[in-house]
Design a protein around this motif. Structure first.
Motif, PDB file in Angstrom:
ATOM      1  N   ASN B  77      61.322   9.608 -10.158  1.00  0.00           N
ATOM      2  CA  ASN B  77      62.180   8.613 -10.792  1.00  0.00           C
ATOM      3  C   ASN B  77      63.550   8.492 -10.140  1.00  0.00           C
ATOM      4  N   CYS B  78      64.034   9.605  -9.645  1.00  0.00           N
ATOM      5  CA  CYS B  78      65.438   9.685  -9.244  1.00  0.00           C
ATOM      6  C   CYS B  78      65.750   8.724  -8.114  1.00  0.00           C
ATOM      7  N   THR B  79      66.890   8.060  -8.239  1.00  0.00           N
ATOM      8  CA  THR B  79      67.276   7.116  -7.191  1.00  0.00           C
ATOM      9  C   THR B  79      68.537   7.559  -6.472  1.00  0.00           C
ATOM     10  N   ALA B  80      68.930   8.785  -6.700  1.00  0.00           N
ATOM     11  CA  ALA B  80      70.081   9.373  -6.011  1.00  0.00           C
ATOM     12  C   ALA B  80      71.343   8.564  -6.222  1.00  0.00           C
ATOM     13  N   CYS B  81      71.568   8.119  -7.446  1.00  0.00           N
ATOM     14  CA  CYS B  81      72.767   7.350  -7.724  1.00  0.00           C
ATOM     15  C   CYS B  81      73.984   8.248  -7.849  1.00  0.00           C
ATOM     16  N   GLY B  82      73.762   9.527  -8.146  1.00  0.00           N
ATOM     17  CA  GLY B  82      74.870  10.468  -8.212  1.00  0.00           C
ATOM     18  C   GLY B  82      75.589  10.498  -9.537  1.00  0.00           C
ATOM     19  N   LEU B  83      75.103   9.784 -10.510  1.00  0.00           N
ATOM     20  CA  LEU B  83      75.797   9.770 -11.804  1.00  0.00           C
ATOM     21  C   LEU B  83      75.738  11.127 -12.490  1.00  0.00           C
ATOM     22  N   CYS B  84      74.611  11.826 -12.277  1.00  0.00           N
ATOM     23  CA  CYS B  84      74.502  13.150 -12.892  1.00  0.00           C
ATOM     24  C   CYS B  84      75.543  14.080 -12.306  1.00  0.00           C
ATOM     25  N   ALA B  85      75.719  14.025 -10.968  1.00  0.00           N
ATOM     26  CA  ALA B  85      76.704  14.879 -10.325  1.00  0.00           C
ATOM     27  C   ALA B  85      78.100  14.535 -10.813  1.00  0.00           C
ATOM     28  N   THR B  94      74.479  18.646  -6.286  1.00  0.00           N
ATOM     29  CA  THR B  94      74.767  17.902  -5.053  1.00  0.00           C
ATOM     30  C   THR B  94      73.474  17.231  -4.624  1.00  0.00           C
ATOM     31  N   MET B  95      73.602  16.179  -3.846  1.00  0.00           N
ATOM     32  CA  MET B  95      72.384  15.526  -3.358  1.00  0.00           C
ATOM     33  C   MET B  95      72.696  14.735  -2.115  1.00  0.00           C
ATOM     34  N   LYS B  96      71.629  14.374  -1.388  1.00  0.00           N
ATOM     35  CA  LYS B  96      71.784  13.515  -0.221  1.00  0.00           C
ATOM     36  C   LYS B  96      70.745  12.411  -0.355  1.00  0.00           C
ATOM     37  N   ILE B 116      67.657  15.361  -0.498  1.00  0.00           N
ATOM     38  CA  ILE B 116      67.978  16.725  -0.918  1.00  0.00           C
ATOM     39  C   ILE B 116      68.598  16.620  -2.306  1.00  0.00           C
ATOM     40  N   TYR B 117      68.174  17.456  -3.181  1.00  0.00           N
ATOM     41  CA  TYR B 117      68.787  17.461  -4.519  1.00  0.00           C
ATOM     42  C   TYR B 117      68.911  18.907  -4.942  1.00  0.00           C
ATOM     43  N   GLU B 118      70.121  19.388  -5.125  1.00  0.00           N
ATOM     44  CA  GLU B 118      70.301  20.807  -5.425  1.00  0.00           C
ATOM     45  C   GLU B 118      71.147  21.020  -6.674  1.00  0.00           C
ATOM     46  N   ALA B 133      73.532  11.214 -18.614  1.00  0.00           N
ATOM     47  CA  ALA B 133      74.117  10.238 -17.697  1.00  0.00           C
ATOM     48  C   ALA B 133      73.065   9.448 -16.944  1.00  0.00           C
ATOM     49  N   CYS B 134      71.901  10.019 -16.758  1.00  0.00           N
ATOM     50  CA  CYS B 134      70.926   9.450 -15.845  1.00  0.00           C
ATOM     51  C   CYS B 134      70.407   8.093 -16.337  1.00  0.00           C
ATOM     52  N   PRO B 135      70.558   7.050 -15.502  1.00  0.00           N
ATOM     53  CA  PRO B 135      70.081   5.728 -15.915  1.00  0.00           C
ATOM     54  C   PRO B 135      68.589   5.558 -15.679  1.00  0.00           C
ATOM     55  N   LYS B 136      68.001   6.472 -14.922  1.00  0.00           N
ATOM     56  CA  LYS B 136      66.612   6.288 -14.519  1.00  0.00           C
ATOM     57  C   LYS B 136      65.666   7.234 -15.235  1.00  0.00           C
ATOM     58  N   ASP B 137      66.130   7.905 -16.267  1.00  0.00           N
ATOM     59  CA  ASP B 137      65.249   8.817 -17.002  1.00  0.00           C
ATOM     60  C   ASP B 137      64.699   9.915 -16.097  1.00  0.00           C
ATOM     61  N   ALA B 138      65.499  10.318 -15.102  1.00  0.00           N
ATOM     62  CA  ALA B 138      64.923  11.169 -14.065  1.00  0.00           C
ATOM     63  C   ALA B 138      65.119  12.655 -14.314  1.00  0.00           C
ATOM     64  N   ILE B 139      66.188  13.024 -14.992  1.00  0.00           N
ATOM     65  CA  ILE B 139      66.440  14.469 -15.106  1.00  0.00           C
ATOM     66  C   ILE B 139      66.414  14.895 -16.571  1.00  0.00           C
ATOM     67  N   TYR B 140      65.677  15.964 -16.824  1.00  0.00           N
ATOM     68  CA  TYR B 140      65.553  16.469 -18.191  1.00  0.00           C
ATOM     69  C   TYR B 140      65.686  17.990 -18.201  1.00  0.00           C
TER      70      TYR B 140
HETATM   71  S1  SF4 Z   1      71.618  10.390 -12.499  1.00  0.00           S
HETATM   72 FE1  SF4 Z   1      69.397  10.421 -12.509  1.00  0.00          FE
HETATM   73  S2  SF4 Z   1      68.811   8.939 -10.992  1.00  0.00           S
HETATM   74 FE2  SF4 Z   1      70.969   9.342 -10.675  1.00  0.00          FE
HETATM   75  S3  SF4 Z   1      70.955  10.976  -9.142  1.00  0.00           S
HETATM   76 FE3  SF4 Z   1      71.019  11.976 -11.081  1.00  0.00          FE
HETATM   77  S4  SF4 Z   1      68.905  12.340 -11.565  1.00  0.00           S
HETATM   78 FE4  SF4 Z   1      68.895  10.897  -9.959  1.00  0.00          FE
END
Ligand code: SF4
Ligand code: SF4
Lengths: 343, 178
Positions: B77-85, B94-96, B116-118, B133-140
């Motif tokens: 699901n994750c789109t690496a938007c960085g909102l979680c970080a 951190t992520m790339k 990369i997602y760490e 924060a995640c808009p994509k329902d990606a992290i739980y």
């Molecule tokens: S907020 Fe969600 S979609 Fe955005 S980087 Fe984090 S896990 Fe991925």
């Protein structure tokens, strides 16, 4: 003939030594298990099946630790302390009758390392030397906590030895002998001394807690005030020796309690067994019975340890001098009067 | 009724400061009572949970180790938007980002994904703000039902995608129930 006796005694001595060591080893595991059970836990259970190899793991760990030597002028005494504790704890086992005789190849094998006629005095003498191990170790550690603990141990030992001796005097008046073998023989069947000397037994029991430095009388190693007590400065296997000596002496004093008051190896129906099934079987069961009694007392020591807190120093002295000693004297008087009336 | 005798809780006890008499000062009766109580505990059920073999059931909203979710088709699901970080108060994530190549549509749902997602588990305070924060329902944090285990090396606490992305078996099981 002489050689046979040396071999026979040699085997008995080695067996007694090995069994005492094994008991002390597994008493450490039993202590941890019983502590856990009384606190609704399950205790060490990772080493071997149900934790059965735990003592070996502990021993291995102690052996592999660094041996630390404090900066003390009494290096020799520092080394000698644990050794005295250990050897004194083991020496008492020499006079305990572990069973009646066995008949091996037409020879009577007495299951006792030596039957000296003043065995009871010997036991007391050795028990009281045992405190030297603690005192010497505490003194040589050059540490105020160790010294304080050693002083406590010494004064406690002196106080309770009096009551212990007095409580046994009543027993000696009754049995008329100091030999542990004869005391054991006198208690055939269910003729156990505890039924004739209940008060004496309780006094002896309480004092034996003090003599072995077990809770509630473990002021010598009270962690809250004295860090580790007399073994604060000890490490590695030297400390292991101290701890081991405590368990060995717990085993020995359980054995003494069983022999003096709980009928040693006697059990009801022993004579019937000896006549109908064979002396060896009857006496073999006797050894088992003695060990059952010993296990019970070891369990009792641990049960008490995990039930009640330690006494305060003044309570300890109060109990020893003002309660146990008068009670022991009263016990002697009662015993004397009863003996006079019924003989 | 005087106020001294009122006991609202029903547990009020008078304090006695009498001196102990001879039998009490022997402590024998008190000790026997105590022994009886501990004897009872010898036979009660033990409360220990043998951890690695038995796991304590956790509540449905227990925040354990993070899980990067896959959708019903098994794509991340994750789109690496960085909102979680950005939302993380402990700066643990951190992520790339990387761009999805043609032919990778079955792997990543969005056109951009986290190469990369760490998460540094030593920093993470398991607050769950990343999840919010995640808009994509990606992290739980509630899905994995795993604890973050102790380790002897600090490096071991930096969890990469190998440990965070939902295992495929779990994703397959999810498609079947849906
Ligand atoms: S907020 Fe969600 S979609 Fe955005 S980087 Fe984090 S896990 Fe991925
Ligand atoms: S749970 Fe909280 S601290 Fe941990 S990564 Fe998410 S936002 Fe950061």
């Amino acid at each position: 003939m002489d050689q046979a006796i040396i071999i026979e005694k040699g085997i008995v001595i080695v067996a007694v030594f090995a069994i005492t060591m094994l008991m002390a080893m597994y008493a450490t595991l039993a202590e941890r298990k019983i502590a856990a059970w009384l606190q609704d836990r399950i205790g060490p259970n990772r080493a071997g099946f149900g934790g059965i190899l735990q003592p070996l793991a502990d021993g291995l760990k102690l052996f592999s630790k660094e041996e630390f030597m404090p900066d003390t002028p009494n290096k020799f005494l520092f080394l000698v302390g644990p050794a005295i504790s250990m050897s004194m704890a083991l020496m008492t086992s020499a006079v305990i009758p572990w069973g009646d005789k066995l008949i091996v190849g037409g020879r009577e094998v007495i299951l006792q390392a030596t039957d000296i006629n003043a065995a009871l005095l010997y036991v007391f003498a050795v028990l009281s030397v045992g405190v030297y191990g603690i005192m010497i170790g505490g003194w040589a550690s050059n540490n105020k906590y160790s010294l304080m603990s050693a002083m406590r141990a010494a004064s406690q030992m002196i106080s309770y030895e009096v009551a212990m001796g007095l409580s046994v005097i009543a027993l000696i008046m009754m049995s008329g002998t100091l030999s542990l073998k004869e005391i054991a023989l006198q208690q055939q069947g269910m003729n156990w001394n505890v039924f004739y000397q209940p008060l004496g037994f309780i006094i002896f029991l309480v004092c034996s807690f003090a003599e072995t430095n077990r809770t509630p009388f473990d002021l010598a190693e009270c962690e809250a005030e004295l860090i580790g007590g007399y073994h604060t400065e000890y490490s590695s296997m030297r400390m292991g020796f101290y701890l081991f000596a405590e368990y060995a002496s717990m085993f020995i004093s359980s054995a003494i309690l069983a022999v003096l008051y709980f009928g040693a190896y006697n059990y009801p129906g022993m004579e019937w067994m000896a006549q109908n099934v064979g002396v060896n079987v009857a006496n073999g069961i006797g050894i088992g019975v003695l060990f059952l009694k010993i296990f019970f007392f070891i369990f009792f020591y641990m049960w008490v340890r995990w039930t009640i807190p330690r006494f305060r120093y003044d309570q300890l002295m109060h109990l020893g001098w003002k309660i146990l000693i008068p009670l022991a004297i009263v016990n002697i008087i009662i015993t004397g009067v009863v003996i006079l009336l019924f003989q | 009724m005087s106020l001294d005798t009122v006991s609202l809780s029903g547990r009020k006890k008078e304090v006695v400061n009498n001196k102990m008499n001879f039998w009490e000062s022997l402590y024998l009766i008190a000790i026997a009572k105590g022994l009886w109580i501990t004897l009872g505990h010898l036979f009660t059920r033990k409360v220990t949970i043998k951890y690695p073999e038995q796991v304590r059931p956790v509540s449905p909203i227990y925040r354990g180790q993070h899980l990067l979710k896959r959708d019903e088709q098994g794509r991340e699901n994750c789109t690496a938007c960085g909102l979680c970080a950005l939302s993380c108060p402990a700066e643990a994530i951190t992520m790339k980002a990387a761009e999805r190549k043609p032919g990778e549509e079955h792997l990543y749902r969005e056109e951009k994904y986290a190469e990369i997602y760490e998460i540094n588990m030593l920093r993470c305070i398991f607050c769950g703000l990343c999840e919010e924060a995640c808009p994509k329902d990606a992290i739980y944090l509630t899905l994995s039902k795993k604890f973050v285990k102790a380790a002897s090396d600090r490096e071991d606490f930096i969890y990469g995608k190998d440990r965070l992305v939902m295992p495929l078996e779990m994703a397959i099981a999810n498609t079947k129930t849906n």
